[in-house]
Design a protein around this motif. Sequence first.
Motif, mmCIF file in Angstrom:
data_model
loop_
_atom_site.group_PDB
_atom_site.id
_atom_site.type_symbol
_atom_site.label_atom_id
_atom_site.label_comp_id
_atom_site.label_asym_id
_atom_site.label_seq_id
_atom_site.Cartn_x
_atom_site.Cartn_y
_atom_site.Cartn_z
ATOM 1 N N TRP A 155 43.681 20.318 18.552
ATOM 2 C CA TRP A 155 43.821 18.917 18.101
ATOM 3 C C TRP A 155 44.717 18.138 19.074
ATOM 4 O O TRP A 155 44.397 17.023 19.471
ATOM 5 N N VAL A 156 45.827 18.745 19.459
ATOM 6 C CA VAL A 156 46.751 18.091 20.397
ATOM 7 C C VAL A 156 46.080 17.898 21.757
ATOM 8 O O VAL A 156 46.207 16.837 22.381
ATOM 9 N N GLU A 157 45.351 18.922 22.211
ATOM 10 C CA GLU A 157 44.649 18.828 23.503
ATOM 11 C C GLU A 157 43.658 17.675 23.515
ATOM 12 O O GLU A 157 43.511 16.971 24.514
ATOM 13 N N ASP A 158 42.960 17.467 22.394
ATOM 14 C CA ASP A 158 41.971 16.395 22.294
ATOM 15 C C ASP A 158 42.648 15.026 22.441
ATOM 16 O O ASP A 158 42.158 14.153 23.167
ATOM 17 N N VAL A 159 43.795 14.846 21.770
ATOM 18 C CA VAL A 159 44.545 13.585 21.887
ATOM 19 C C VAL A 159 45.031 13.400 23.329
ATOM 20 O O VAL A 159 44.899 12.319 23.911
ATOM 21 N N LEU A 160 45.544 14.462 23.910
ATOM 22 C CA LEU A 160 46.089 14.409 25.268
ATOM 23 C C LEU A 160 44.995 14.102 26.295
ATOM 24 O O LEU A 160 45.194 13.299 27.212
ATOM 25 N N ASP A 161 43.833 14.728 26.137
ATOM 26 C CA ASP A 161 42.709 14.492 27.063
ATOM 27 C C ASP A 161 42.339 13.017 27.121
ATOM 28 O O ASP A 161 42.110 12.464 28.200
ATOM 29 N N LYS A 162 42.270 12.382 25.949
ATOM 30 C CA LYS A 162 41.924 10.957 25.918
ATOM 31 C C LYS A 162 43.055 10.121 26.522
ATOM 32 O O LYS A 162 42.814 9.185 27.283
ATOM 33 N N SER A 171 45.791 3.513 38.035
ATOM 34 C CA SER A 171 45.564 3.730 39.473
ATOM 35 C C SER A 171 44.590 2.689 40.041
ATOM 36 O O SER A 171 44.588 2.418 41.231
ATOM 37 N N HIS A 172 43.758 2.103 39.152
ATOM 38 C CA HIS A 172 42.858 1.016 39.570
ATOM 39 C C HIS A 172 43.451 -0.359 39.270
ATOM 40 O O HIS A 172 42.765 -1.377 39.342
ATOM 41 N N ASP A 173 44.743 -0.399 38.905
ATOM 42 C CA ASP A 173 45.504 -1.642 38.706
ATOM 43 C C ASP A 173 45.148 -2.417 37.432
ATOM 44 O O ASP A 173 45.482 -3.600 37.323
ATOM 45 N N TYR A 174 44.509 -1.785 36.462
ATOM 46 C CA TYR A 174 44.209 -2.491 35.213
ATOM 47 C C TYR A 174 45.432 -2.518 34.303
ATOM 48 O O TYR A 174 46.175 -1.535 34.216
ATOM 49 N N GLU A 180 48.613 -2.057 21.434
ATOM 50 C CA GLU A 180 47.385 -1.698 20.707
ATOM 51 C C GLU A 180 46.166 -1.736 21.627
ATOM 52 O O GLU A 180 45.295 -0.852 21.540
ATOM 53 N N LYS A 181 46.096 -2.729 22.518
ATOM 54 C CA LYS A 181 44.952 -2.808 23.429
ATOM 55 C C LYS A 181 44.969 -1.655 24.430
ATOM 56 O O LYS A 181 43.923 -1.126 24.808
ATOM 57 N N LEU A 182 46.161 -1.259 24.856
ATOM 58 C CA LEU A 182 46.291 -0.112 25.763
ATOM 59 C C LEU A 182 45.788 1.160 25.069
ATOM 60 O O LEU A 182 44.986 1.917 25.632
ATOM 61 N N LEU A 183 46.245 1.382 23.831
ATOM 62 C CA LEU A 183 45.834 2.588 23.105
ATOM 63 C C LEU A 183 44.344 2.568 22.791
ATOM 64 O O LEU A 183 43.671 3.596 22.855
ATOM 65 N N HIS A 184 43.818 1.385 22.464
ATOM 66 C CA HIS A 184 42.381 1.281 22.174
ATOM 67 C C HIS A 184 41.562 1.601 23.421
ATOM 68 O O HIS A 184 40.505 2.228 23.340
ATOM 69 N N ALA A 185 42.061 1.165 24.585
ATOM 70 C CA ALA A 185 41.336 1.419 25.836
ATOM 71 C C ALA A 185 41.257 2.909 26.154
ATOM 72 O O ALA A 185 40.292 3.363 26.772
ATOM 73 N N LEU A 496 36.398 0.162 30.072
ATOM 74 C CA LEU A 496 36.922 0.651 31.348
ATOM 75 C C LEU A 496 36.546 2.100 31.615
ATOM 76 O O LEU A 496 36.262 2.474 32.747
ATOM 77 N N TYR A 497 36.552 2.908 30.568
ATOM 78 C CA TYR A 497 36.266 4.338 30.755
ATOM 79 C C TYR A 497 34.871 4.522 31.331
ATOM 80 O O TYR A 497 34.685 5.236 32.322
ATOM 81 N N GLU A 498 33.887 3.847 30.741
ATOM 82 C CA GLU A 498 32.501 3.951 31.240
ATOM 83 C C GLU A 498 32.377 3.305 32.612
ATOM 84 O O GLU A 498 31.712 3.830 33.500
ATOM 85 N N LYS A 499 33.038 2.158 32.792
ATOM 86 C CA LYS A 499 32.961 1.433 34.067
ATOM 87 C C LYS A 499 33.491 2.280 35.215
ATOM 88 O O LYS A 499 32.876 2.388 36.276
#
Length: 504
Positions: A155-162, A171-174, A180-185, A496-499
């Motif tokens: 469970w912890v690994e799953d949270v950490l992976d995301k 690293s791409h300057d976003y 909340e928007k950071l966590l949602h991203a 962003l993740y898909e992009k």
Amino acid sequence: MGHVAGELGLSLLWLWLLLCSWGCLGSAELRAPPEKIAIIGAGIGGTSSAYYLRQKFGKDVKIDLFERKEVGGRLATLTVEGQEYEAGGSVIHPLNLHMKRFVKDLGLSTVQASGGLLGVYDGQTLVFEESSWFIMNMIKLVWRYGFQSLRMHMWVEDVLDKFMRIYRYQSHDYAFSSVEKLLHAVGGDDFLGLLNRTLHETLQKAGFSEKFLNEMIAPVMRVNYGQSTDINAFVGAVSLTAADSGLWAVEGGNKLVCSRLLQASKSNLISGSVMYIEKTRTKQTGNPTKMYEVVYQSGSETHSDFYDIVLVATPLNQKMSNITFLNFDPPIEEFHQYYQHIVTTLVKGELNSTVFSSRAKDQFGLSTVLTTDSSDLFINNVGIVSSVREKDSPQPSTDGTYVWKTFSPEVLTKQQIFKLFLSYDYAVKKSWLAYPHYKPPEKCPSIILHDRLYYLNGIEFAASAMEMSAIAAHNAALLAYHRWNGNADMIDQDGLYEKLKTEL
């Protein structure tokens, strides 16, 4: 034909010159960097902000960093008989990439976190004791809790992976305009759900037993955040990563990262206490520009200076910073977030193991004891610690004395210390408001307080940790840079993740 070719060549030359002139006009209109930036607070958030702002805005901007106490903030050490020991943030996870990068870039050395055997005390008995044999620990855990420990790790690994996605975005300057928007991203609605539910509710729904939550999970929350499983599930997951292997610290003390970041950022350290931040207008190169006046006290004298951008990197809690915002319309929101009081006590002495076990002291063998909520003991934990300059675990004691660290809700009395220790040579304590009091659903304070006034510490209400402060600092630096230059397409971008996956 040659004449036509010549005219065509001339036309292309004129077109090229015209395009060049447009390019030159465009670059001339690029906004000049700010002249002066103020950062309030020289902990890990403030010093890493200075480091990232210097990278983004270049060498000419003047960065003033205000600190009323010591550089390092809540990364602090206590001294016992000439040796320094971590009193605050003590360990760093191997996947904390900002902290890893700082250590590498700043030429610092690391030490592995001290090992030793751990036990959990429930007020009557040790409900779990580690063995030096890995297979024996697995058997003990499965016998008492089934495969819940393995499921918890997953469970912890799953949270950490995301959560690791944030490093790619940065690293791409976003940048993101709110926590909340950071966590949602990084984790979508699931992550916002973690913020708004307790750890107990989340894990209970995931099928973990009350016994496991009380005996394995609550003690970890008590040692890391002085609270129990009623904290939000996101900070609970962050806390549980501290049970992973490979944890490390900075040789000489984690606070060294702050002083080295300050040095590397070529910032000007001002020893003083900021009292007011006032929105004002002043002339800069002939054009009226919105500016902020920072009024601060240094010694018995009051000073002030004007800044283009201000970053607040200290908790806006009256007991901790007491900064007043003047002349803002609408007024800056008031901050009533409560921070948890905790006391760190270092004791050089011989532990009274009969508090936890009826076995003879030479058969006790544990170097750390965590407590459950039901223990009714006056401490959250007790454990042997190494000095910040010891490369290895503490050497075996010849007289049975070690330096032990405890966290407790209140200052320990002499009677309590004598209950916990058969004898002691030395005790030193530090009381502080160490981290937020978590009470989901959480509403994280705004990052953007005003046009060019930013607040870092709101991220602590998602989770308080060295790495979280460094992530918030990088985000605030990127946000300040993009908003200064009008780069709206680099802020709060969806998908962003898909992009970024398609860019591989």
